[in-house]
Write a protein that holds these residues in place. Structure first.
Motif, PDB file in Angstrom:
ATOM      1  N   PHE A  31      -0.682  -1.620   0.176  1.00 45.76           N
ATOM      2  CA  PHE A  31      -2.001  -1.513   0.893  1.00 45.76           C
ATOM      3  C   PHE A  31      -1.707  -1.417   2.241  1.00 45.76           C
ATOM      4  O   PHE A  31      -2.661  -0.487   2.936  1.00 45.76           O
ATOM      5  N   VAL A  32      -1.064  -2.119   2.970  1.00 46.95           N
ATOM      6  CA  VAL A  32      -0.786  -2.237   4.249  1.00 46.95           C
ATOM      7  C   VAL A  32      -0.357  -0.745   4.671  1.00 46.95           C
ATOM      8  O   VAL A  32      -0.735   0.017   5.580  1.00 46.95           O
ATOM      9  N   LEU A  33       0.862  -0.250   4.040  1.00 49.25           N
ATOM     10  CA  LEU A  33       1.355   1.119   4.308  1.00 49.25           C
ATOM     11  C   LEU A  33       0.693   2.127   4.140  1.00 49.25           C
ATOM     12  O   LEU A  33       0.625   3.078   4.841  1.00 49.25           O
ATOM     13  N   ASP A  34      -0.230   2.114   3.193  1.00 49.96           N
ATOM     14  CA  ASP A  34      -1.507   3.180   2.916  1.00 49.96           C
ATOM     15  C   ASP A  34      -2.316   3.311   3.934  1.00 49.96           C
ATOM     16  O   ASP A  34      -2.547   4.458   4.360  1.00 49.96           O
ATOM     17  N   ARG A  35      -2.708   2.079   4.486  1.00 47.89           N
ATOM     18  CA  ARG A  35      -3.632   2.064   5.474  1.00 47.89           C
ATOM     19  C   ARG A  35      -2.854   2.645   7.084  1.00 47.89           C
ATOM     20  O   ARG A  35      -3.601   3.345   7.658  1.00 47.89           O
TER      21      ARG A  35
END
Length: 134
Positions: A31-35
């Motif tokens: 999720f963090v890498l997607d953001r």
């Protein structure tokens, strides 16, 4: 600069290990890498290019110190300390760039694999539905 680069290498290795194994923490990291990648592509590439430019500067300093030592016939203690410091910094920067590339590719493959895992149950239920109606 060396302690900061060491912490960065450790953090990148930790992210890679989290991405490799299916844990609850992997969803958070994904999720963090997607953001991070969503709308900020130029920022990440700017950081990478800046790190690469500092790496090239460090490599140039290494070559300059080695040329100076060949001209004089020996290396003095100050140049020896500077040379080892530049070698350590440049190797850590190279590791950081390589691990950043690995994180990028792992994120892509894990995301693709997880998406295909979500599709498989739907395909199985669709196939069983089709065989029951035939």
């Amino acid at each position: 600069m060396t302690p900061l680069l060491c912490l960065l290498v450790i953090a990148e290795i930790t992210v890679i290990l989290v991405l490799l194994f299916r844990t609850p923490l992997r969803r958070l990291v994904m999720f963090v890498l997607d953001r991070l990648k969503e709308g900020r592509g130029p920022i990440m590439s700017t950081v990478g290019v800046t790190l690469f430019a500092v790496l090239m500067s460090s490599l140039y300093s290494i070559v300059r110190i080695q040329k100076r030592s060949m001209e004089t016939g020996g290396i003095n203690p100050t140049d020896h300390v500077l040379l080892t410091n530049h070698i350590l910094d440049s190797s850590l920067m190279g590791f950081c760039l390589f691990l950043g590339l690995m994180i990028d590719r792992l994120h892509y493959y894990v995301k693709r694999f997880d998406d295909s895992e979500e599709i498989k149950p739907w395909n199985k239920t669709k196939k069983t539905y089709e065989t029951e109606t035939d």
